[in-house]
Design a protein around this motif. Structure first.
Motif, PDB file in Angstrom:
ATOM      1  N   SER A   1     -47.468  79.190 -35.891  1.00 34.55           N
ATOM      2  CA  SER A   1     -46.650  80.125 -35.107  1.00 34.55           C
ATOM      3  C   SER A   1     -45.777  79.278 -34.183  1.00 34.55           C
TER       4      SER A   1
ATOM      5  N   SER B   1     -44.922  79.169 -31.277  1.00 39.23           N
ATOM      6  CA  SER B   1     -45.101  79.482 -29.847  1.00 39.23           C
ATOM      7  C   SER B   1     -45.132  78.186 -29.029  1.00 39.23           C
TER       8      SER B   1
ATOM      9  N   ASP C   1     -43.604  87.216 -33.661  1.00 39.89           N
ATOM     10  CA  ASP C   1     -43.847  87.702 -32.302  1.00 39.89           C
ATOM     11  C   ASP C   1     -42.804  87.112 -31.334  1.00 39.89           C
TER      12      ASP C   1
ATOM     13  N   ARG D   1     -43.460  85.765 -27.806  1.00 40.67           N
ATOM     14  CA  ARG D   1     -44.274  84.552 -27.623  1.00 40.67           C
ATOM     15  C   ARG D   1     -43.610  83.305 -28.212  1.00 40.67           C
TER      16      ARG D   1
ATOM     17  N   ARG E   1     -47.942  97.189 -33.431  1.00 35.75           N
ATOM     18  CA  ARG E   1     -48.073  97.236 -31.985  1.00 35.75           C
ATOM     19  C   ARG E   1     -47.197  98.323 -31.363  1.00 35.75           C
TER      20      ARG E   1
ATOM     21  N   LEU F   1     -43.736  95.814 -33.179  1.00 38.19           N
ATOM     22  CA  LEU F   1     -43.937  94.594 -33.985  1.00 38.19           C
ATOM     23  C   LEU F   1     -45.182  94.736 -34.855  1.00 38.19           C
TER      24      LEU F   1
ATOM     25  N   TYR G   1     -50.314  90.351 -36.356  1.00 41.17           N
ATOM     26  CA  TYR G   1     -50.661  89.156 -37.125  1.00 41.17           C
ATOM     27  C   TYR G   1     -51.606  89.477 -38.286  1.00 41.17           C
TER      28      TYR G   1
END
Ligand code: GLU
Length: 309
Positions: free
Chosen positions: A25, A27, A60, A63, A178, A182, A185
């Motif tokens: 990811s 992030s 995401d 993040r 969500r 979104l 995961y």
């Protein structure tokens, strides 16, 4: 044909068509913990003559760190990794995720939920209590949860052996979409692994407790789950996991051989003194020849020290 023969044929097909992957990811930049996952997944796939795919899990945006995806790819290259095929970006896969959501919803396997984190905390100490299960909510601004089946609480891991989860938080109805719209995961990773034909998932043990949820999704989507290999986590002196979100330092490319040696040692592999002086590609080649799955530690391993000399 009897059913045992059919399953043997399926197994043979899986072993002959080994597909693994590394799925960071963005992030943050790659840190030592993610190098372990990259290295372990690469060596296991390649030792089995498999493909090793790279997937950027940029699902995401809140993040995501700007530029991190590019840096991760560059770092992997600098560390000598070569992946098979095109890189898949989760940010381009929303249609596939939404189709899965629609189908699960039509089958009444998921439901809308309007509960906030705070409400769940107040009602049931943060563990979801199926408050919305029978409320027949239909609201595109609500989250969507999947009704979990406890029968999926255990699985066999190729490194850790039998894994069983019994904490209420591990067995709650989990979110697949969500409140901010979104896709979660848990859903995205399963849809992508199915669509990419991934049949051997090698990743950090921080995702161990996600596995029952993912196996349940495989079941609902009528797909055989992959085999799982959860690699030992790197923990700091206090036992905390090294993670991008905790700002663990990025691994620097000019020390690639050093970090690869440390990562191999972490994975229980033999590291000869000479390794430190050869190129990352040569280290990977030699590590591949010497790879031993049965010496990979089953438990977390303390980090040596974060900075190389
Ligand atoms: N994207 C996840 C991470 O960076 C890994 C997902 C997986 O390997 O299943 O932690």
């Amino acid at each position: 044909m009897d059913s045992s023969l059919i399953s043997t044929t399926k197994e043979n097909k899986r072993e002959n068509n080994w597909i693994g992957r590394f799925a960071p990811s963005p992030s943050g930049q790659l840190h030592f913990g993610s190098l372990i996952a990259a290295l372990g997944s690469y060596l296991i796939a390649k030792q089995n003559n498999g493909k090793w795919l790279l997937r950027i899990e940029d699902i995401d945006p809140p993040r995501e760190v700007e530029g991190a995806a590019k840096q991760i790819i560059q770092t992997l290259e600098n560390f000598g990794f070569e992946w098979d095929g095109e890189i898949l970006y989760q940010s381009q896969r929303n249609l596939a995720y939404q189709q899965a959501i629609d189908s699960l919803y039509q089958q009444k396997l998921i439901y809308y939920c309007k509960c906030s984190r705070k409400q769940i905390q107040q009602r049931n100490q943060g563990v979801y209590d199926q408050f919305c299960l029978n409320r027949q909510i239909r609201d595109p601004l609500a989250a969507m949860r999947i009704k979990f089946n406890d029968a999926f609480s255990s699985f066999n891991d190729e490194i850790k052996g039998a894994c069983c989860f019994s904490q209420p938080a591990d067995l709650e109805d989990f979110i697949v979409k969500r409140r901010d719209g979104l896709h979660a995961y848990q859903l995205a990773v399963v849809i992508d692994d199915i669509d990419q034909g991934v049949n051997h998932v090698v990743r950090g043990a921080d995702l161990l407790d996600s596995t029952p949820r993912q196996n349940f999704l495989y079941h609902l989507l009528n797909h055989q789950p992959p085999r799982y290999y959860h690699l030992p986590l790197v923990v700091d002196a206090d036992g905390n996991k090294l993670s991008k979100s905790k700002f663990s330092p990025a691994i620097e490319s000019h020390k690639a051989s050093y970090y690869l040696c440390k990562a191999l040692a972490h994975l229980g592999q033999k590291v000869e003194e000479g390794y430190y002086h050869i190129s990352p590609k040569e280290i990977l080649k030699t590590a591949l020849q010497n790879w031993q799955l049965n010496t990979v530690p089953k438990q977390s391993v303390k980090h040596f020290e974060v900075n190389a000399n």
